[in-house]
Design an enzyme around this catalytic site. Structure first.
Site, PDB file in Angstrom:
ATOM      1  N   ASP A   1     -79.720 113.992 -17.322  1.00 16.82           N
ATOM      2  CA  ASP A   1     -79.808 113.908 -16.101  1.00 16.82           C
ATOM      3  C   ASP A   1     -81.231 113.630 -15.903  1.00 16.82           C
ATOM      4  O   ASP A   1     -82.015 113.182 -16.990  1.00 16.82           O
ATOM      5  CB  ASP A   1     -79.525 115.376 -15.560  1.00 16.82           C
ATOM      6  CG  ASP A   1     -79.109 115.437 -14.126  1.00 16.82           C
ATOM      7  OD1 ASP A   1     -78.704 116.470 -13.831  1.00 16.82           O
ATOM      8  OD2 ASP A   1     -79.552 114.494 -13.492  1.00 16.82           O
TER       9      ASP A   1
HETATM   10  C1  GLC Z   1     -79.844 114.617 -10.154  1.00 21.39           C
HETATM   11  C2  GLC Z   1     -78.526 115.490 -10.472  1.00 21.39           C
HETATM   12  C3  GLC Z   1     -77.538 114.512 -10.801  1.00 21.39           C
HETATM   13  C4  GLC Z   1     -77.726 113.138 -10.122  1.00 21.39           C
HETATM   14  C5  GLC Z   1     -78.802 112.451 -10.702  1.00 21.39           C
HETATM   15  C6  GLC Z   1     -79.314 111.193 -10.330  1.00 21.39           C
HETATM   16  O1  GLC Z   1     -80.948 115.445 -10.359  1.00 21.39           O
HETATM   17  O2  GLC Z   1     -78.485 116.750 -11.160  1.00 21.39           O
HETATM   18  O3  GLC Z   1     -76.296 115.275 -10.675  1.00 21.39           O
HETATM   19  O4  GLC Z   1     -76.590 112.493 -10.665  1.00 21.39           O
HETATM   20  O5  GLC Z   1     -80.238 113.661 -10.599  1.00 21.39           O
HETATM   21  O6  GLC Z   1     -79.415 111.188  -9.020  1.00 21.39           O
END
Ligand code: GLC
Length: 742
Positions: A270
């Site tokens: 993430d």
């Molecule tokens: C965010 C989220 C994730 C998302 C990623 C990219 O922090 O936790 O669900 O897809 O970053 O935006």
């Protein structure tokens, strides 16, 4: 290692990789391999020097959050034409419930209990985002969510493993289409692996402590279903899962995902979650974080640069094998081949349908129609007949707000395309009915009651008050959690003020979570729960209010009476002292100086009944449905057998409508305790007024399997109860036995 020996290893040890991937790997330097494992953020329409240089050096595998097509094609051009090996890019974007045409939030789509609705929404999202060069999205979010304080429940598919698995697979199919190479198909991403929905106290990013048996029986099944459905990628969760953050969790990412499930796709971290391993206190510095994540098998690092900064040294020090790197990079390259990016990395929008095309708008309206849940309709105030009223009062901060109705996680949707409830109501009634409008509150959090008088006066002079209340979209979604989940601001007071006029009230709630409606449920005549309904929320809600269609949605998540009941979900365990109506004594009814054991000893609170306000699977219709004559193909099934269950379903009301028939079981005795009910099947059935249909379900012994005391997946012989009905409170019950035919 020579190219040939690398090829040998790849093709033998990992037949998953085509020869072409192995051949490319054999040509890559370690630095170029690490480049593929790095995802960088875009810059919304321009390309800074440092990104150009990184692309030219082959140090970037993916860019996220760039949706300017000219810029995306230029990013691809630099990567393909100005780097040594010309490897194209994955272009990622969160297209969670729509790109330009916005669908109901995923929790709302889950309330449709319709694989078709969910798949169609993802298909439209894929087609529309493809027009900007997006080829990878970070959805479906399939975290089981049983805590409505958690803001991300809005982007989940609810509390139940079976419903979440079924709809999560539908979303994967919608995004990925029949073939990833097809124009308009984009790679999906099962997230957040795993256990994120159990963040303590519903606070985002908080600790998640989930016993392995619960993890395997509740939180992992949707991810296994997505893996089996061919989801292209997984995303690691931010969560500290049982003391080992998911982004460095070797048990989860290797033992479960690779060794048990044999999952071939790749895992992306993430946002910054690898670097955060040090913030967790799981590692001491970025280099250790890079080691733990790479060792666990997080193939690509989103945005932080620990791989870029430290992986080369870790390989040189022998701490990470080059074979491990090759497996990780091979998985990334394989997706790029599967997407056809090596054949053509560029996007020609003329080859794709237009965004906001009529069919997309129609699909969004259908999704909103099927997602709304009718929670109450006393005195049948709904549907409203335009022949029976002269004036309507439309009241509330969400009646005419095209931005708020879109909901959370809207990066590319625009309020200007929304059709609001107020406009749709006016369009529907035309000159036949007077429509008066009062916003009454500046926004959903406002406590300024100065405008109440105008709204009250309006309600007094109207036949029905249509109130549009709930949560602004910012009050749910990532990092937007609430410790109480009542209607915010002075909305409850507004309802009370309008209720005092005696005018019937239809309350339409737009929210990103279940709200505790206990304080107002008796003050309104009807409640239609619309979640955040998306671009076409207005026309859909108007069609439901005026009876063009009957509401048909069912709750994908339990609505508690008070926040203090959380976690509260239908598939709870029986406990050794189960709550019963006999055992519940309300605190206000306790005699003074009552003896310590006089109140009954059961799993109840003293100040709130143990039942939910509205149950999982619940939802009313303008019609009524009756379930009868449940029959089983046999009363005993052996391991390996399949049971056929039949039931008669009658529409006993006056409206043609859909009913979502639900099948639940209970395994009465298990080597670990089993839930009092488990959803094992559902069907959305259309019945005309008065029509009866016999519907059938199939249940195999595999459907009865669960992870037992030894963490083995088994169906255990014994007695089962089986219910069919229109909610988790279904009462039509029969029984069968699973026997050990040996
Ligand atoms: C965010 C989220 C994730 C998302 C990623 C990219 O922090 O936790 O669900 O897809 O970053 O935006």
């Amino acid at each position: 290692m020579s190219a040939n020996s690398c090829l040998k290893i790849m093709s033998e040890l990992n037949p998953h990789f085509d020869l072409i991937v192995s051949q490319l790997l054999a040509q890559m330097s370690l630095e170029e391999k690490i480049g593929q494992m790095s995802q960088l953020a875009g810059h919304e329409g321009w390309i800074p020097e440092h990104l150009i240089h990184a692309l030219q050096a082959g140090k970037v595998g993916s860019v996220l959050n760039e949706v300017d097509l000219r810029t995306v094609n230029e990013l691809q051009r630099i990567a393909v034409e100005e780097s040594r090996l010309g490897i194209p890019l994955l272009i990622g974007r969160d297209v969670i419930h729509g790109f330009k045409t916005i669908f109901p939030i995923p929790l709302g789509q889950a309330a449709s209990w319709s694989e078709e609705v969910v798949e169609q929404g993802a298909r439209v999202s894929a087609l529309e985002s493809s027009t900007c060069g997006v080829n990878w999205t970070f959805a479906p979010m399939i975290d089981i969510s049983r805590d409505p304080r958690w803001g991300r429940i809005a982007e989940s598919l609810g509390e139940d493993p079976y419903l979440c698995s079924t709809l999560g697979v539908a979303m994967v199919k919608g995004f990925q289409g029949k073939n990833l190479k097809d124009t308009g198909s984009i790679a999906a991403c099962a997230k957040h692996f795993a256990g994120y929905g159990a963040s303590e106290s519903g606070r985002d990013y908080n600790t998640a402590n989930i016993p392995e048996n619960e993890l395997r029986n509740v939180y992992l099944p949707p991810f296994k279903a997505a893996a089996d459905a061919g989801v292209a990628t997984f995303m690691a969760s931010f969560s500290d899962l049982n003391g080992v953050p998911a982004s460095g969790n070797e048990w989860l990412m290797k033992e479960v995902l690779r060794e048990e499930w044999n999952y071939p796709g790749f895992v992306v971290s993430d946002w910054d979650s690898i670097r955060q391993l040090t913030v967790h206190g799981f590692t001491a510095n970025d280099k250790e974080a890079a080691f733990e994540a790479a060792n666990a098998g997080i193939d690509m690092e989103m945005v932080s640069s620990t791989y870029h900064d430290h992986l080369q040294a870790l390989v040189a020090e022998g701490k990470i094998d080059i074979e491990q790197i090759d497996f990780m990079v091979g998985r990334i390259l394989t997706l790029k081949y599967d997407l056809g990016l090596f054949d053509n990395p560029y996007t020609d929008p003329s080859s794709l349908p237009k965004v906001l095309a009529d069919e997309n708008i129609a699909a969004a309206k259908q999704a909103a129609l099927k997602s709304c849940v009718l929670l109450k309709n006393s005195n049948n105030v709904l549907p409203i007949s335009t022949n029976a009223v002269n004036s309507l009062a439309v009241i509330g901060p969400l009646a005419n707000d095209g931005y708020e109705q879109l909901g959370t996680w809207i990066f590319d949707g625009e309020a200007q395309h929304s059709q609001t409830c107020l406009q749709a109501i006016k369009d529907f009634v035309g000159d036949d009915v007077e429509v008066k409008y009062a916003k009454a509150l500046k926004n959903t959090r406002s406590d300024d009651q100065d405008a109440f008088e105008h709204a009250i006066a309006m309600a007094k002079s109207s036949d029905v008050a249509l109130m549009f209340l709930g949560e602004e979209s910012i009050l749910s979604g990532e990092a937007h959690c609430r410790s109480t989940i009542d209607l915010p601001g002075s909305q409850e007071q507004l309802i009370e003020a309008i209720a005092e006029t005696g005018t019937p009230i239809v309350l339409v709630v737009m929210a990103g979570r279940p709200l505790t409606l206990t304080n107002i449920v008796d003050k309104v005549d009807s409640i239609l729960y619309a979640w955040h309904p998306g671009t076409m929320g207005g026309p859909a809600i108007a069609d439901l209010i005026f009876g063009v269609k009957s509401p048909s949605g069912k709750l994908p998540v339990t609505f508690p009476r008070t926040v203090g009941q959380i976690p509260l979900y239908y598939a709870q365990k029986h406990t050794g002292k189960p709550a019963t109506n006999d055992s519940f004594v309300h605190m206000n009814d306790i005699p003074e100086r009552a003896a310590q054991t006089s109140l009954g000893m059961a799993a109840t609170h003293l100040d709130t009944h143990f039942s939910p306000l509205f149950s999982f699977g619940y939802g009313l219709s303008y019609s009524k449905f009756e379930y009868s004559n449940i029959t089983l193909s046999k009363n005993n099934i052996a391991i390996g057998d399949t049971l056929t269950i039949s039931v008669q379903l009658t529409n006993t009301g006056d409206y043609d409508s859909d009913e979502i028939a639900q099948l639940y079981i209970r395994d009465l005795v298990g080597s670990v305790t089993r839930p009092v009910k488990e959803l094992k099947g559902f069907q959305r059935i259309h019945l005309t007024a008065g029509e009866t249909k016999t519907i059938h379900f199939e249940l195999s012994s595999d459907d009865l399997a669960f992870y037992d005391r030894k963490m083995q997946l088994n169906a255990e012989p014994g007695q089962f109860h089986l219910w069919l009905g229109g909610s988790s409170e279904a009462s039509l019950r029969t029984e069968f036995n699973l026997i050990d035919a040996k």
